[in-house]
Write an enzyme that holds these catalytic residues in place. Structure first.
Site, PDB file in Angstrom:
ATOM      1  N   GLU A  47       0.857  -1.198   0.000  1.00 26.24           N
ATOM      2  CA  GLU A  47       0.000   0.000   0.000  1.00 26.24           C
ATOM      3  C   GLU A  47       0.893   1.248   0.000  1.00 26.24           C
ATOM      4  O   GLU A  47       1.923   1.263   0.673  1.00 26.24           O
ATOM      5  CB  GLU A  47      -0.843  -0.019   1.293  1.00 26.24           C
ATOM      6  CG  GLU A  47      -1.642   1.242   1.575  1.00 26.24           C
ATOM      7  CD  GLU A  47      -2.250   1.260   2.982  1.00 26.24           C
ATOM      8  OE1 GLU A  47      -1.617   0.735   3.928  1.00 26.24           O
ATOM      9  OE2 GLU A  47      -3.368   1.793   3.122  1.00 26.24           O
ATOM     10  N   ASN A 110      -6.960   6.468  -1.657  1.00 27.07           N
ATOM     11  CA  ASN A 110      -5.876   5.509  -1.412  1.00 27.07           C
ATOM     12  C   ASN A 110      -6.098   4.377  -2.423  1.00 27.07           C
ATOM     13  O   ASN A 110      -7.033   3.592  -2.286  1.00 27.07           O
ATOM     14  CB  ASN A 110      -5.961   5.009   0.035  1.00 27.07           C
ATOM     15  CG  ASN A 110      -4.747   4.186   0.434  1.00 27.07           C
ATOM     16  OD1 ASN A 110      -4.004   3.700  -0.419  1.00 27.07           O
ATOM     17  ND2 ASN A 110      -4.568   4.022   1.733  1.00 27.07           N
ATOM     18  N   LYS A 127      -9.387   2.253  -1.984  1.00 35.10           N
ATOM     19  CA  LYS A 127      -9.610   1.672  -0.643  1.00 35.10           C
ATOM     20  C   LYS A 127     -10.946   2.118  -0.048  1.00 35.10           C
ATOM     21  O   LYS A 127     -11.239   3.326   0.004  1.00 35.10           O
ATOM     22  CB  LYS A 127      -8.454   2.086   0.269  1.00 35.10           C
ATOM     23  CG  LYS A 127      -8.478   1.504   1.677  1.00 35.10           C
ATOM     24  CD  LYS A 127      -7.196   1.906   2.402  1.00 35.10           C
ATOM     25  CE  LYS A 127      -7.101   1.351   3.803  1.00 35.10           C
ATOM     26  NZ  LYS A 127      -5.795   1.703   4.432  1.00 35.10           N
ATOM     27  N   GLU A 146      -6.011   8.700   7.821  1.00 39.36           N
ATOM     28  CA  GLU A 146      -6.546   8.341   6.495  1.00 39.36           C
ATOM     29  C   GLU A 146      -7.923   8.956   6.263  1.00 39.36           C
ATOM     30  O   GLU A 146      -8.270   9.304   5.137  1.00 39.36           O
ATOM     31  CB  GLU A 146      -6.598   6.822   6.338  1.00 39.36           C
ATOM     32  CG  GLU A 146      -5.219   6.221   6.198  1.00 39.36           C
ATOM     33  CD  GLU A 146      -5.247   4.787   5.741  1.00 39.36           C
ATOM     34  OE1 GLU A 146      -5.844   4.502   4.689  1.00 39.36           O
ATOM     35  OE2 GLU A 146      -4.682   3.939   6.463  1.00 39.36           O
ATOM     36  N   CYS A 172      -4.959  -2.919   2.616  1.00 40.58           N
ATOM     37  CA  CYS A 172      -4.675  -2.870   4.055  1.00 40.58           C
ATOM     38  C   CYS A 172      -5.878  -3.139   4.952  1.00 40.58           C
ATOM     39  O   CYS A 172      -6.288  -4.267   5.112  1.00 40.58           O
ATOM     40  CB  CYS A 172      -3.997  -1.564   4.428  1.00 40.58           C
ATOM     41  SG  CYS A 172      -3.260  -1.667   6.079  1.00 40.58           S
ATOM     42  N   ASN A 197       0.259  -1.144   5.426  1.00 42.30           N
ATOM     43  CA  ASN A 197       1.144  -0.419   6.347  1.00 42.30           C
ATOM     44  C   ASN A 197       0.501  -0.565   7.715  1.00 42.30           C
ATOM     45  O   ASN A 197      -0.466   0.135   8.028  1.00 42.30           O
ATOM     46  CB  ASN A 197       1.201   1.073   5.993  1.00 42.30           C
ATOM     47  CG  ASN A 197       2.093   1.378   4.812  1.00 42.30           C
ATOM     48  OD1 ASN A 197       3.277   1.636   4.950  1.00 42.30           O
ATOM     49  ND2 ASN A 197       1.514   1.341   3.614  1.00 42.30           N
TER      50      ASN A 197
END
Ligand code: CDV
Length: 310
Positions: A47, A110, A127, A146, A172, A197
């Site tokens: 990611e 993302n 994402k 995020e 993720c 991550n």
């Protein structure tokens, strides 16, 4: 004839704040060459693979935020990765923060892409499950912002017929949610690839820290088995910009078994020959969805782009 897709999980060690994208891409190209030498058809990167994971810190300045995003793919810095993949005839999966201009406004996601062996982008995923919080928490040892820096992904979970298989992507935190796998499982996915991550320390719930590696494997093994699919999970690992992140990149068979796993927290390639038909006996027996699922009973209808696929 078995349908073998040989995959390389290209774990990256930390990328520090001052490291350039070109330097990160050079490391990725080295792993790609190793992957080719090991007979890989596809190499999977983490990611947000091009820079340090900036959602761990608060940034006020819009231009500085944008500097972590890619507004074109390939970009100038990633063009050598595409060129090398095309030269070697190898596919790749890459996660990166995406700056898009859609619906008349700037949008940030993302994102991850799938690139086939000819260097063509065949799939894009944004994402959906964004962890963390949008507000500044200056007293935390580090943050996960995020929800500040990204919008929720708006492309659903399609699967793509590419490189001889039916492939899907997640990113993720998505791997912790059964829905992520199941939406693709319902489309007969044969391999799901993802990057992560994941800090070793979980500031909102430090009592979970000792279970970080266990939970990482637990969710991916369950997702693989329950959906009769290969799962390839790839970390950006090690101590990055003051945040220590787990490694444990692994390749998991549709049996739920881990067949290959990283042993370092550095740049490391993990390879497995994946028989894409290995999931068939599960898809045709225990997890024959048409015969055994009871969605009408769950009171739940799963929709994608308006089409009922439950
Ligand atoms: N990048 C992530 O999505 N990380 C989350 C952490 C913050 C819990 C994860 O699920 O690994």
């Amino acid at each position: 004839m078995p349908r073998i897709l040989t995959v390389g999980a290209a774990q990256l060690g930390p990328i520090q704040r001052e490291e350039s994208r070109s330097s990160a891409v050079a490391r990725m190209i080295e792993l790609m060459r190793q992957a080719k030498a090991n007979g890989c058809d596809l190499v999977v990167y983490p990611e947000a693979a091009l820079t340090a994971f900036f959602p761990h810190w608060w940034i006020d300045d819009e231009a500085e935020i944008d500097s972590y995003f890619e507004s074109a793919m390939p970009s100038n810095e990633t063009a050598p990765l595409f060129a090398e993949a095309e030269r070697l005839g190898i596919g790749f999966h890459l996660g990166y923060p995406e700056l898009a201009f859609e619906d008349g406004r700037k949008r940030r996601f993302n994102t991850a892409i799938m690139v086939d062996k000819s260097g063509r982008i065949v799939g894009k995923y944004r994402k959906i499950h964004l962890p963390g919080h949008p507000e500044h928490r200056p007293d935390a040892v580090f943050q996960n912002l995020e929800k500040r820096y990204f919008e929720t992904g708006n492309l659903g979970w399609p699967v793509w017929e590419t490189m001889g298989g039916r492939l899907g992507m997640m990113i993720c935190n998505d791997r912790r949610w059964p829905e992520s796998y199941r939406v693709m499982g319902l489309q007969g996915v044969e391999m799901i690839v993802l990057g992560y991550n994941t800090p070793k320390h979980n500031p909102p719930a430090p009592d979970h820290d000792r279970l970080g590696n266990f939970h990482n494997q637990l969710v991916m093994q369950a997702g693989a088995y329950q959906n009769a699919t290969w799962v390839v999970g790839v970390a950006k690992a090690g101590l990055e910009a003051g945040v220590d992140q787990i490694g444990g990149s692994c390749i998991i068979a549709p049996t739920g078994e881990v067949v290959a796993q990283a042993v370092t927290e550095d740049d490391e390639l993990v390879v497995a020959r994946c028989d894409l038909d290995l999931g068939n006996s599960y898809k045709n027996s225990t997890f024959n969805f048409a015969k055994h699922r009871e969605p009408q009973t769950y009171g739940m209808i799963v929709e994608r782009k308006g089409a009922v696929i439950a």
